[in-house]
Write an enzyme that holds these catalytic residues in place. Structure first.
Site, PDB file in Angstrom:
ATOM      1  N   SER A 129       0.835  -1.204   0.000  1.00 32.73           N
ATOM      2  CA  SER A 129       0.000   0.000   0.000  1.00 32.73           C
ATOM      3  C   SER A 129       0.865   1.247   0.000  1.00 32.73           C
ATOM      4  O   SER A 129       1.959   1.272   0.564  1.00 32.73           O
ATOM      5  CB  SER A 129      -0.892  -0.011   1.251  1.00 32.73           C
ATOM      6  OG  SER A 129      -1.505   1.242   1.433  1.00 32.73           O
ATOM      7  N   TYR A 154      -2.053  -1.296  10.932  1.00 37.36           N
ATOM      8  CA  TYR A 154      -2.334  -1.839   9.586  1.00 37.36           C
ATOM      9  C   TYR A 154      -1.192  -1.461   8.638  1.00 37.36           C
ATOM     10  O   TYR A 154      -0.601  -2.329   7.991  1.00 37.36           O
ATOM     11  CB  TYR A 154      -3.658  -1.293   9.038  1.00 37.36           C
ATOM     12  CG  TYR A 154      -3.739  -1.398   7.539  1.00 37.36           C
ATOM     13  CD1 TYR A 154      -3.491  -0.294   6.728  1.00 37.36           C
ATOM     14  CD2 TYR A 154      -3.996  -2.621   6.929  1.00 37.36           C
ATOM     15  CE1 TYR A 154      -3.507  -0.412   5.343  1.00 37.36           C
ATOM     16  CE2 TYR A 154      -4.020  -2.740   5.549  1.00 37.36           C
ATOM     17  CZ  TYR A 154      -3.768  -1.620   4.761  1.00 37.36           C
ATOM     18  OH  TYR A 154      -3.769  -1.729   3.393  1.00 37.36           O
ATOM     19  N   LYS A 158       2.082  -3.737   6.597  1.00 36.88           N
ATOM     20  CA  LYS A 158       2.472  -3.703   5.181  1.00 36.88           C
ATOM     21  C   LYS A 158       3.983  -3.479   5.066  1.00 36.88           C
ATOM     22  O   LYS A 158       4.678  -4.115   4.275  1.00 36.88           O
ATOM     23  CB  LYS A 158       1.716  -2.594   4.432  1.00 36.88           C
ATOM     24  CG  LYS A 158       0.228  -2.872   4.253  1.00 36.88           C
ATOM     25  CD  LYS A 158      -0.027  -4.166   3.503  1.00 36.88           C
ATOM     26  CE  LYS A 158      -1.511  -4.462   3.344  1.00 36.88           C
ATOM     27  NZ  LYS A 158      -1.760  -5.760   2.690  1.00 36.88           N
TER      28      LYS A 158
END
Ligand code: WQD
Length: 341
Positions: A129, A154, A158
């Site tokens: 992302s 979150y 990544k």
């Protein structure tokens, strides 16, 4: 390029981006296996995929945190490559429940990679992302932009995922590509698959379509005091079908051994930034629907602006986005009306 007899595992293949990628893989002649734990997707998506391609992917309901189940899967199945979407992805929830995110997103990645390497499966595409860049110092954002401390667990999963792949590809036969998505929007033109947010949508476009559909009272615009032309935050909204096709291009790069590094990174966006107010105007003009909204304060953790420099993906993957913001908004609205019907 037809890929008869190549079998690709898509984890999280019943999710929003996963399901659209399964469709494009089948369109290209790949055999597809799907692993999904159905924690944030529904089994009906399998029918939606099949209605589009007339080929039902083999489905395995497996929680990738269950190491024994992962071991068993690879004992029974032959796989040429893996595209890994399965992960928890709600930014706000990750702040409230960090351990759930670290366990789910990291443990599952480690177990998957261990079994791939054991079974000599060396082609891996990772769903990453643009969040790894935080608020980039320069726009548009290139892959050389430094990653910044994550704003959420979150986002951190990544970054950690990319580091796990970088370290592992150095000392094993694994070749990996991390695709750094900007903001995925829209739905397949057939309206057989699309985004199915559970509960109150966190992301802008599902909230827009649910407001227009009367499911939500009013859209809150999170801040109009950003240093942008109209004061609202800017993002790069990429149609999910274009995003799905980028995965095919990345996979074929690895299958043909065209990668120049064991681990490669590509930004996947349109290269165009749109503000929240521009999205609202585009939605109203494209669909003819009037949108009720109000300006409120900024959302914690949001950045001012992000949009991609897509040169590397254009040149190395031979991929570029073809669909517009309006195409994404129109397809999202058609999908919303289908879901409501
Ligand atoms: C877009 C813009 C909001 C909702 C996140 C993750 C990213 C990826 C996509 C998972 C922002 C504004 C939003 C609303 C608003 N996640 N907004 N009202 O935050 O750019 O990215 O989702 O794959 O990794 O970081 O996307 O859609 O939440 O917000 O004004 O009700 O819309 O402030 O400017 P974001 P978003």
């Amino acid at each position: 390029m037809q890929q008869k007899n190549k079998t690709i595992l898509v984890t999280g293949g019943l999710g929003f981006i996963g399901s659209h990628t399964v469709v494009e893989l089948q369109n290209e002649g790949y055999d597809v296996l799907i692993i999904d734990d159905l924690s944030n997707s529904s089994i009906e998506v399998l029918d939606g995929i099949t209605q589009i391609t007339n080929t039902k992917p083999k489905f395995f309901q497996i929680d990738l945190k269950n190491k024994e189940a992962v071991v068993q899967f690879f004992k029974e199945q032959t796989v040429d490559g893996v595209i890994h979407f399965a992960a928890s992805k709600a930014v706000g929830e990750s702040v409230e429940e960090p351990l759930k995110y670290y366990e789910n997103n990291i443990n599952s990645l480690v177990y998957l990679l261990q079994e791939m390497i054991k079974n000599k499966i060396n082609h891996f595409i990772f769903s990453s992302s643009c969040t790894v860049y935080g608020q980039a110092d320069r726009l548009p954002i290139t892959e050389e932009a430094p990653t910044k401390p994550a704003e959420s667990p979150y986002g951190n999963t990544k970054q950690i995922g990319e580091e796990i792949l970088s370290d592992t590809s150095k000392v094993t036969p694994l070749n990996a590509i991390a695709l750094r998505y900007f903001n995925p929007i829209g739905a397949h033109a057939s309206t057989n698959i699309g985004e199915l947010p559970l509960g109150i949508p966190q992301n802008l476009i599902p909230f827009v379509t649910q407001t227009a559909a009367g499911i939500r009272q009013e859209l809150s615009v999170f801040g109009d005091d950003y240093p942008t032309p109209d004061g609202t935050a800017v993002r790069d909204y990429i149609h999910v079908v274009d995003l799905a096709k980028a995965h095919i291009a990345a996979l074929e790069r690895l299958l043909a051994s065209k990668n120049v590094e064991k681990m490669e990174y590509f930004n996947v966006g349109t290269g165009k930034g749109s503000s929240v107010l521009e999205v609202i105007n585009a939605f109203e003009n494209t669909t003819g629907e009037k949108l009720k909204y109000k300006i409120v304060g900024r959302r914690e953790g949001d950045i001012t602006a992000a949009y991609a420099d897509t040169t590397k993906a254009n040149e190395a993957l031979g991929w570029k986005s073809e669909l517009t913001l309006e195409d994404g908004l129109q397809s999202a609205w058609k999908w919303q009306m289908k879901v409501n019907s």
